[in-house]
Motif scaffolding. Structure first.
Motif, mmCIF file in Angstrom:
data_model
loop_
_atom_site.group_PDB
_atom_site.id
_atom_site.type_symbol
_atom_site.label_atom_id
_atom_site.label_comp_id
_atom_site.label_asym_id
_atom_site.label_seq_id
_atom_site.Cartn_x
_atom_site.Cartn_y
_atom_site.Cartn_z
ATOM 1 N N ARG A 254 0.852 -1.183 0.000
ATOM 2 C CA ARG A 254 0.000 0.000 0.000
ATOM 3 C C ARG A 254 0.885 1.230 0.000
ATOM 4 O O ARG A 254 2.085 1.155 0.178
ATOM 5 C CB ARG A 254 -0.866 0.035 1.268
ATOM 6 N N GLU A 255 0.249 2.392 -0.103
ATOM 7 C CA GLU A 255 0.996 3.625 -0.023
ATOM 8 C C GLU A 255 1.746 3.661 1.296
ATOM 9 O O GLU A 255 1.195 3.338 2.339
ATOM 10 C CB GLU A 255 0.030 4.809 -0.109
ATOM 11 N N GLY A 256 3.013 4.023 1.272
ATOM 12 C CA GLY A 256 3.817 4.074 2.485
ATOM 13 C C GLY A 256 4.584 2.796 2.746
ATOM 14 O O GLY A 256 5.430 2.747 3.607
ATOM 15 N N GLU A 257 4.294 1.727 2.019
ATOM 16 C CA GLU A 257 5.040 0.478 2.172
ATOM 17 C C GLU A 257 5.859 0.262 0.912
ATOM 18 O O GLU A 257 5.391 0.528 -0.181
ATOM 19 C CB GLU A 257 4.094 -0.698 2.394
ATOM 20 N N PRO A 258 7.092 -0.229 1.080
ATOM 21 C CA PRO A 258 7.931 -0.422 -0.100
ATOM 22 C C PRO A 258 7.287 -1.369 -1.101
ATOM 23 O O PRO A 258 6.620 -2.329 -0.725
ATOM 24 C CB PRO A 258 9.203 -1.054 0.471
ATOM 25 N N SER A 259 7.480 -1.099 -2.383
ATOM 26 C CA SER A 259 6.991 -1.998 -3.422
ATOM 27 C C SER A 259 8.006 -3.113 -3.600
ATOM 28 O O SER A 259 9.139 -2.998 -3.152
ATOM 29 C CB SER A 259 6.806 -1.230 -4.726
ATOM 30 N N PRO A 260 7.647 -4.221 -4.275
ATOM 31 C CA PRO A 260 8.607 -5.291 -4.507
ATOM 32 C C PRO A 260 9.875 -4.793 -5.200
ATOM 33 O O PRO A 260 10.944 -5.333 -4.981
ATOM 34 C CB PRO A 260 7.834 -6.281 -5.380
ATOM 35 N N ALA A 261 9.782 -3.748 -6.002
ATOM 36 C CA ALA A 261 10.971 -3.212 -6.670
ATOM 37 C C ALA A 261 11.947 -2.608 -5.675
ATOM 38 O O ALA A 261 13.131 -2.473 -5.954
ATOM 39 C CB ALA A 261 10.547 -2.162 -7.696
ATOM 40 N N ASP A 262 11.473 -2.207 -4.480
ATOM 41 C CA ASP A 262 12.323 -1.630 -3.453
ATOM 42 C C ASP A 262 12.968 -2.694 -2.572
ATOM 43 O O ASP A 262 13.738 -2.364 -1.685
ATOM 44 C CB ASP A 262 11.509 -0.693 -2.540
ATOM 45 N N ALA A 263 12.650 -3.955 -2.791
ATOM 46 C CA ALA A 263 13.159 -5.030 -1.941
ATOM 47 C C ALA A 263 14.651 -5.220 -2.156
ATOM 48 O O ALA A 263 15.152 -5.080 -3.261
ATOM 49 C CB ALA A 263 12.429 -6.334 -2.245
ATOM 50 N N GLN B 96 6.286 -10.335 21.059
ATOM 51 C CA GLN B 96 5.788 -10.980 19.848
ATOM 52 C C GLN B 96 6.638 -10.564 18.655
ATOM 53 O O GLN B 96 7.122 -9.440 18.572
ATOM 54 C CB GLN B 96 4.330 -10.590 19.586
ATOM 55 N N ARG B 97 6.806 -11.523 17.725
ATOM 56 C CA ARG B 97 7.583 -11.301 16.507
ATOM 57 C C ARG B 97 6.706 -11.628 15.311
ATOM 58 O O ARG B 97 6.132 -12.707 15.244
ATOM 59 C CB ARG B 97 8.825 -12.195 16.504
ATOM 60 N N TRP B 98 6.632 -10.703 14.359
ATOM 61 C CA TRP B 98 5.822 -10.861 13.163
ATOM 62 C C TRP B 98 6.731 -10.788 11.948
ATOM 63 O O TRP B 98 7.317 -9.749 11.671
ATOM 64 C CB TRP B 98 4.754 -9.769 13.103
ATOM 65 N N PHE B 99 6.854 -11.899 11.215
ATOM 66 C CA PHE B 99 7.685 -11.958 10.017
ATOM 67 C C PHE B 99 6.969 -11.274 8.862
ATOM 68 O O PHE B 99 5.800 -11.552 8.601
ATOM 69 C CB PHE B 99 7.994 -13.410 9.651
ATOM 70 N N ARG B 100 7.674 -10.372 8.138
ATOM 71 C CA ARG B 100 7.115 -9.672 6.970
ATOM 72 C C ARG B 100 7.401 -10.484 5.723
ATOM 73 O O ARG B 100 8.533 -10.596 5.289
ATOM 74 C CB ARG B 100 7.730 -8.285 6.822
ATOM 75 N N HIS B 101 6.350 -11.050 5.142
ATOM 76 C CA HIS B 101 6.484 -11.797 3.889
ATOM 77 C C HIS B 101 6.577 -10.830 2.715
ATOM 78 O O HIS B 101 6.200 -9.661 2.826
ATOM 79 C CB HIS B 101 5.300 -12.752 3.703
ATOM 80 N N ALA B 102 7.063 -11.330 1.572
ATOM 81 C CA ALA B 102 7.248 -10.503 0.375
ATOM 82 C C ALA B 102 5.953 -9.847 -0.081
ATOM 83 O O ALA B 102 5.977 -8.776 -0.681
ATOM 84 C CB ALA B 102 7.846 -11.333 -0.753
ATOM 85 N N ASP B 103 4.796 -10.470 0.214
ATOM 86 C CA ASP B 103 3.512 -9.874 -0.172
ATOM 87 C C ASP B 103 3.033 -8.829 0.834
ATOM 88 O O ASP B 103 1.958 -8.280 0.694
ATOM 89 C CB ASP B 103 2.445 -10.951 -0.387
ATOM 90 N N GLY B 104 3.837 -8.557 1.876
ATOM 91 C CA GLY B 104 3.477 -7.563 2.881
ATOM 92 C C GLY B 104 2.729 -8.134 4.062
ATOM 93 O O GLY B 104 2.467 -7.431 5.030
#
Length: 144
Positions: A17-26, A114-122
């Motif tokens: 979403r807006e404010g979150e990096p796009s896959p191109a920014d990975a 708590q730990r939350w893993f960020r997957h490539a799909d956000g």
């Protein structure tokens, strides 16, 4: 019930979403770039529960430039005879971590651990300190 709820309450998932990096920014390693500053976002989902119909989870994150990140986590146990819910707020940070063989970053809620893993799909998935998913079926929270 509280132990299973605490273990399962550590899962997230979402979309770019807006404010979150796009896959191109990975980064080239396949993980996601760090969340930008300032940042504001929310994730939600229903996680499995051993003795109820599910745990409705909402996680809101906020960070201003130069400030520590703040979070608000609300969990509600669905269909329980004595419907239980709780809310916790505090600080969060990002750190390198992984789930299984996948390297990336986790959002760590400092007060609860708590730990939350960020997957490539956000999306966000609850993991333990060793990178094991808390829900073997892979339940996640989705970005709202």
């Amino acid at each position: 019930m509280l132990l299973s709820a605490a273990l399962l309450a550590t899962v997230l998932a979402g979309c770019t979403r807006e404010g979150e990096p796009s896959p191109a920014d990975a980064p080239a390693e396949g993980g996601l770039a760090a969340l930008p500053e300032p940042f504001e976002g929310a994730w939600a989902g229903v996680l499995p529960c051993a003795d109820c119909e599910g745990i409705d989870v909402v996680l809101e994150l906020q960070r201003e430039s130069g400030a520590a990140g703040r979070y608000r986590l609300v969990e509600t146990y669905l269909g329980a005879v004595d419907a239980v819910g709780f809310e916790i707020a505090g600080e969060w940070r990002e750190e390198d971590c992984g789930v299984g063989e996948v390297a990336g970053s986790c959002l760590v809620l400092l007060e609860s651990g708590q730990r939350w893993f960020r997957h490539a799909d956000g999306s966000l998935q609850a993991v333990d300190a060793e990178g094991r998913a808390l829900d073997p079926e892979g339940a996640r929270l989705q970005r709202r």
